[in-house]
Design a protein around this motif. Structure first.
Motif, PDB file in Angstrom:
ATOM      1  N   CYS A 146       3.068  15.077   7.989  1.00 16.57           N
ATOM      2  CA  CYS A 146       1.954  15.377   8.949  1.00 16.57           C
ATOM      3  C   CYS A 146       1.705  14.483   9.753  1.00 16.57           C
ATOM      4  CB  CYS A 146       0.917  16.174   7.706  1.00 16.57           C
ATOM      5  SG  CYS A 146       0.660  14.531   6.995  1.00 16.57           S
ATOM      6  N   ALA A 147       0.729  14.607  10.587  1.00 12.08           N
ATOM      7  CA  ALA A 147      -0.133  13.991  11.311  1.00 12.08           C
ATOM      8  C   ALA A 147      -0.448  12.621  11.027  1.00 12.08           C
ATOM      9  CB  ALA A 147      -0.815  14.447  12.564  1.00 12.08           C
ATOM     10  N   HIS A 148      -0.903  12.725   9.444  1.00  8.43           N
ATOM     11  CA  HIS A 148      -1.749  11.910   9.123  1.00  8.43           C
ATOM     12  C   HIS A 148      -0.723  10.597   8.662  1.00  8.43           C
ATOM     13  CE1 HIS A 148      -4.770  15.222   9.350  1.00  8.43           C
ATOM     14  NE2 HIS A 148      -5.879  13.960   9.556  1.00  8.43           N
ATOM     15  N   TRP A 149      -0.037  10.924   8.484  1.00  8.14           N
ATOM     16  CA  TRP A 149       1.342  10.119   7.675  1.00  8.14           C
ATOM     17  C   TRP A 149       1.632   9.204   8.704  1.00  8.14           C
ATOM     18  CZ3 TRP A 149       5.464   7.187   7.415  1.00  8.14           C
ATOM     19  CH2 TRP A 149       6.117   7.097   6.400  1.00  8.14           C
ATOM     20  N   ILE A 150       1.863   9.466   9.447  1.00  9.51           N
ATOM     21  CA  ILE A 150       2.299   8.560  10.903  1.00  9.51           C
ATOM     22  C   ILE A 150       0.925   7.803  10.640  1.00  9.51           C
ATOM     23  CG2 ILE A 150       2.487   8.205  13.146  1.00  9.51           C
ATOM     24  CD1 ILE A 150       4.917   9.795  12.515  1.00  9.51           C
ATOM     25  N   ILE A 175       1.124  -1.342   0.433  1.00 13.42           N
ATOM     26  CA  ILE A 175      -0.096   0.008   0.178  1.00 13.42           C
ATOM     27  C   ILE A 175       0.464   1.170  -0.194  1.00 13.42           C
ATOM     28  CG2 ILE A 175      -1.954   1.594   0.995  1.00 13.42           C
ATOM     29  CD1 ILE A 175      -2.641  -1.330   2.754  1.00 13.42           C
ATOM     30  N   GLY A 176       0.752   1.877  -0.649  1.00 16.01           N
ATOM     31  CA  GLY A 176       1.229   2.689  -1.153  1.00 16.01           C
ATOM     32  C   GLY A 176       0.999   4.552   0.039  1.00 16.01           C
ATOM     33  N   LEU A 177       2.425   5.870  -0.233  1.00 16.69           N
ATOM     34  CA  LEU A 177       2.442   6.765   0.513  1.00 16.69           C
ATOM     35  C   LEU A 177       2.594   7.813   0.056  1.00 16.69           C
ATOM     36  CD1 LEU A 177       1.975   6.802   4.480  1.00 16.69           C
ATOM     37  CD2 LEU A 177       2.412   8.850   3.140  1.00 16.69           C
ATOM     38  N   PHE A 194      -2.208   6.343  -0.450  1.00 20.03           N
ATOM     39  CA  PHE A 194      -2.407   7.404   0.401  1.00 20.03           C
ATOM     40  C   PHE A 194      -2.088   9.193  -0.320  1.00 20.03           C
ATOM     41  CE2 PHE A 194      -3.613   3.784   3.680  1.00 20.03           C
ATOM     42  CZ  PHE A 194      -4.364   4.540   4.593  1.00 20.03           C
ATOM     43  N   VAL A 195      -3.027   9.315  -0.477  1.00 21.33           N
ATOM     44  CA  VAL A 195      -2.002  10.614  -1.204  1.00 21.33           C
ATOM     45  C   VAL A 195      -2.051  12.170   0.146  1.00 21.33           C
ATOM     46  CG1 VAL A 195      -2.817  12.375  -2.941  1.00 21.33           C
ATOM     47  CG2 VAL A 195      -2.881  10.392  -3.660  1.00 21.33           C
ATOM     48  N   GLY A 196      -1.334  12.810   0.619  1.00 15.73           N
ATOM     49  CA  GLY A 196      -1.715  14.300   1.414  1.00 15.73           C
ATOM     50  C   GLY A 196      -0.987  14.786   0.977  1.00 15.73           C
ATOM     51  N   LYS A 197      -0.529  16.003   1.511  1.00 14.27           N
ATOM     52  CA  LYS A 197       0.048  16.819   1.350  1.00 14.27           C
ATOM     53  C   LYS A 197       1.395  17.502  -0.286  1.00 14.27           C
ATOM     54  CE  LYS A 197       1.262  19.991   4.801  1.00 14.27           C
ATOM     55  NZ  LYS A 197       2.045  19.716   6.012  1.00 14.27           N
ATOM     56  N   ILE A 198       1.235  17.555  -1.279  1.00 13.04           N
ATOM     57  CA  ILE A 198       1.980  17.707  -1.858  1.00 13.04           C
ATOM     58  C   ILE A 198       1.385  18.696  -2.684  1.00 13.04           C
ATOM     59  CG2 ILE A 198       2.381  16.534  -4.649  1.00 13.04           C
ATOM     60  CD1 ILE A 198       2.836  14.640  -2.199  1.00 13.04           C
ATOM     61  N   ASP A 199       2.653  19.426  -3.570  1.00 12.13           N
ATOM     62  CA  ASP A 199       2.632  20.758  -3.723  1.00 12.13           C
ATOM     63  C   ASP A 199       1.372  21.073  -4.938  1.00 12.13           C
ATOM     64  OD1 ASP A 199       3.964  22.120  -1.402  1.00 12.13           O
ATOM     65  OD2 ASP A 199       5.899  21.894  -2.617  1.00 12.13           O
ATOM     66  N   ASN A 200       1.883  19.942  -5.786  1.00 13.92           N
ATOM     67  CA  ASN A 200       1.393  19.808  -6.941  1.00 13.92           C
ATOM     68  C   ASN A 200       0.520  19.019  -7.813  1.00 13.92           C
ATOM     69  OD1 ASN A 200      -0.250  21.410  -9.665  1.00 13.92           O
ATOM     70  ND2 ASN A 200       1.976  21.240 -10.273  1.00 13.92           N
ATOM     71  N   TRP A 201      -0.579  18.880  -6.923  1.00 15.51           N
ATOM     72  CA  TRP A 201      -0.618  17.314  -6.969  1.00 15.51           C
ATOM     73  C   TRP A 201      -1.866  16.878  -8.475  1.00 15.51           C
ATOM     74  CZ3 TRP A 201      -0.584  12.278  -6.064  1.00 15.51           C
ATOM     75  CH2 TRP A 201      -1.133  11.215  -6.582  1.00 15.51           C
ATOM     76  N   GLU A 202      -2.028  18.019  -9.276  1.00 11.76           N
ATOM     77  CA  GLU A 202      -2.715  17.834 -10.457  1.00 11.76           C
ATOM     78  C   GLU A 202      -1.751  17.566 -11.061  1.00 11.76           C
ATOM     79  OE1 GLU A 202      -6.227  17.921 -10.979  1.00 11.76           O
ATOM     80  OE2 GLU A 202      -6.210  17.992  -9.377  1.00 11.76           O
ATOM     81  N   ALA A 203      -0.601  18.511 -11.443  1.00 12.56           N
ATOM     82  CA  ALA A 203       0.479  17.894 -11.919  1.00 12.56           C
ATOM     83  C   ALA A 203       0.859  16.253 -11.683  1.00 12.56           C
ATOM     84  CB  ALA A 203       1.718  18.729 -12.122  1.00 12.56           C
TER      85      ALA A 203
END
Length: 563
Positions: free
Chosen positions: A76-80, A69-71, A118-127
């Motif tokens: 951030c807290a949700h990462w852990i 399972i990818g992450l 799991f997808v979290g804080k990414i600067d430019n997720w659309e790209a």
């Protein structure tokens, strides 16, 4: 909720440690997420509830046992929480660098075979999003930042899962031989390799290093900002916080780094050399070196100055202050020691869980990466000088790459690719990388890293790469520090020439640096000239400047400015 904790060698697996604190400290704060001037706190009990709801959802997808399972997210807290959820649901955590491009993400997702991400804080997720293959189920972290964009609507939303699924009531225990994680290397050369680590290896690594990592403190605090998908941050922050039941503070952004670090006052702090250089420059911007030197000579004032600097950085409570992931010049370590900050260098790599040696705080030997941990053996190849390690926490191998595995793992020994020496007291010295060493036109071997250390005392330099494989003598490419960029060009040139005059007599004749070239572009992760752990991509840098090297070498000046 009943949990049976199985101890082996006196040390628990990470899952067992989590269950312990979830039961014993349900109201204690585990994770602190900054949002502006306040924090969102997650207790051990709350982390358990959220991780267990996620685990219920993950298992509702009908994945085969031990699925990858990818992450992908900044720290951030949700990462852990997500990482814990993957583990307690009986699957394998596969974290990726949040700086990956779409093509890079597709490569590692295809290679790892992850069906959930799991997808979290990414600067430019659309790209980056086009790199997710069809059929991969996304799970979006919530975003508590004011005025932030909504999470990806094509993903299953974290908050929806919290509202829909009941917490997993069972507390399954992993088998020590179960795969715990696949850590993809940062890829300084070629495609990243997936390093397979099992629960037993991580448990053994904790057992072998806990005495030096201050597990015995009554309260432990950690500051998480280096990529959690890297073995060093995963060990020092996540694994050690789980082993000790401590509290993890995060940084909100680069702009709030200093404020967040001061608030955390960590007992354990890890920084890569480039961060230490930045911290040094920050101190000198407020207190120039000449003035600092004068104040440090005055007995009472000296102590006050050191205390103020340490407190200003947020390191006044730090018991373990580490550097790792890349070589750190001894001169920079000594500079911090003069102001009361004892940095202990640690050495390791993903393939040996990042744990080979660490500098004892009371037996420092500058120029080495410290003493071997108990349980670590090292041998040096008599021909190449390559370091091989053997211990109870080596990787199982590279995921889906048996040939690459066989090339580095032989008879229980891991060939590290590093060149080094081991002295009679058990201190290890790393002098370069086998692949980075090159032959001069006259046939002598040159180790660039050792030459680069000679520039460490020049505060006008922030980054350096020595190269020139096809030139009669080496050339140093440098990126100026903020101080260097704001100083008169003639003064900077004079300083660089002085560094050359001081350095070259200490080197072999064939190592003498002929030119210093001040390049215009800063080397960053974004322009692919540094790895996410802030190591220079030497081969990429050399390829970038290769067409200009010969013309630069032919110029009469010792210091050349790229136009």
């Amino acid at each position: 909720m009943e949990t049976v904790v199985r101890q082996q060698s006196g040390v628990k697996t990470l899952v067992e440690s989590f269950y312990q604190w979830e039961q014993q400290r349900p109201t204690n704060v585990y994770l602190r997420q900054p949002v502006g001037d306040s924090y969102i706190d997650f207790t051990w009990g709350e982390v358990g509830q959220q991780a267990r709801r996620l685990a219920t959802y993950i298992n509702s997808l009908g994945l085969p046992p031990h699925s990858n399972i990818g992450l992908i997210s900044k720290n951030c807290a949700h990462w852990i929480i997500a990482d814990i959820a993957i583990l307690i649901s009986g699957h394998v955590s596969v974290p990726f660098y949040p700086t990956l491009t779409a093509d890079q993400l597709r490569q590692v997702l295809d290679h790892s075979g992850c069906q959930v991400l799991f997808v979290g804080k990414i600067d430019n997720w659309e790209a980056v999003k086009p790199g997710v293959p069809d059929g991969v189920q996304g799970i979006a972290f919530p975003d508590y930042r004011p005025n932030s964009s909504a999470p990806d609507p094509d993903c299953r939303q974290w908050d929806d899962i919290m509202a829909t699924y009941e917490p997993q009531t069972e507390s399954p225990l992993p088998d020590p031989d179960d795969l715990y994680t696949i850590i993809y290397t940062s890829g300084t050369t070629g495609n990243p390799k997936g390093v397979m680590m099992d629960y037993a290896s991580m448990r053994n690594a904790i057992a072998g290093t806990k005495s030096r990592l201050h597990h015995d403190l009554p309260e432990t605090r950690f500051f998480s900002y280096l990529p959690l998908c890297h073995v060093a941050e995963r060990n020092i922050v996540e694994a050690t916080s789980l082993a000790t039941g401590g509290t993890v503070y995060f940084t909100e952004s680069l702009d709030t780094f200093a404020k967040n670090l001061q608030a955390a006052r960590p007992t354990h702090f890890l920084a890569v050399p480039r961060i230490w250089t930045k911290l040094q420059q920050g101190v000198l911007a407020k207190l120039p070196q000449e003035k600092l030197d004068r104040l440090l000579k005055i007995p009472i004032i000296s102590g006050l100055v050191k205390k103020k600097i340490r407190k200003g950085l947020g390191l006044n409570d730090a018991r373990l202050i580490l550097t790792g992931a890349a070589p750190m010049p001894a001169s920079l370590i000594r500079w911090f020691r003069r102001i009361g900050i004892t940095i202990q260098e640690a050495y390791g790599m993903t393939e040996n869980t990042g744990a080979v040696s660490m500098m004892p705080s009371d037996q420092i030997k500058d120029g080495t990466v410290g003493k071997l941990y108990d349980g670590v053996e090292v041998k040096i190849d008599p021909k190449t000088g390559e370091v091989s390690t053997r211990c109870g926490w080596l990787m199982r191998g590279y995921y889906r790459e048996p040939a690459l595995t066989d090339a580095v793992l032989k008879d229980g020994w891991l060939a590290t690719g590093d060149v080094g020496e081991l002295d009679s007291e058990g201190y290890l010295r790393i002098t370069g990388r086998v692949k980075e060493m090159y032959k001069s036109p006259k046939g002598e071997f040159i180790a660039p890293a050792q030459i680069e250390f000679g520039f460490a005392d020049n505060t006008y330099i922030e980054q350096i790469c020595v190269g020139g494989q096809h030139l009669p003598q080496p050339v140093a490419l440098v990126v100026l520090s903020e101080t260097g960029r704001t100083t008169d060009r003639q003064l900077v040139s004079q300083s660089l020439e002085q560094t050359l005059r001081h350095l070259n007599p200490k080197l072999h004749t064939y190592e003498h640096v002929k030119k210093v070239v001040v390049v215009k572009e800063t080397w960053t992760v974004d322009n692919n000239l540094m790895t996410p752990t802030m190591k220079i991509k030497r081969n990429v840098i050399e390829a970038r400047y290769e067409p200009k090297m010969e013309p630069w070498f032919q110029q009469p000046e010792a210091v050349i400015w790229e136009e």
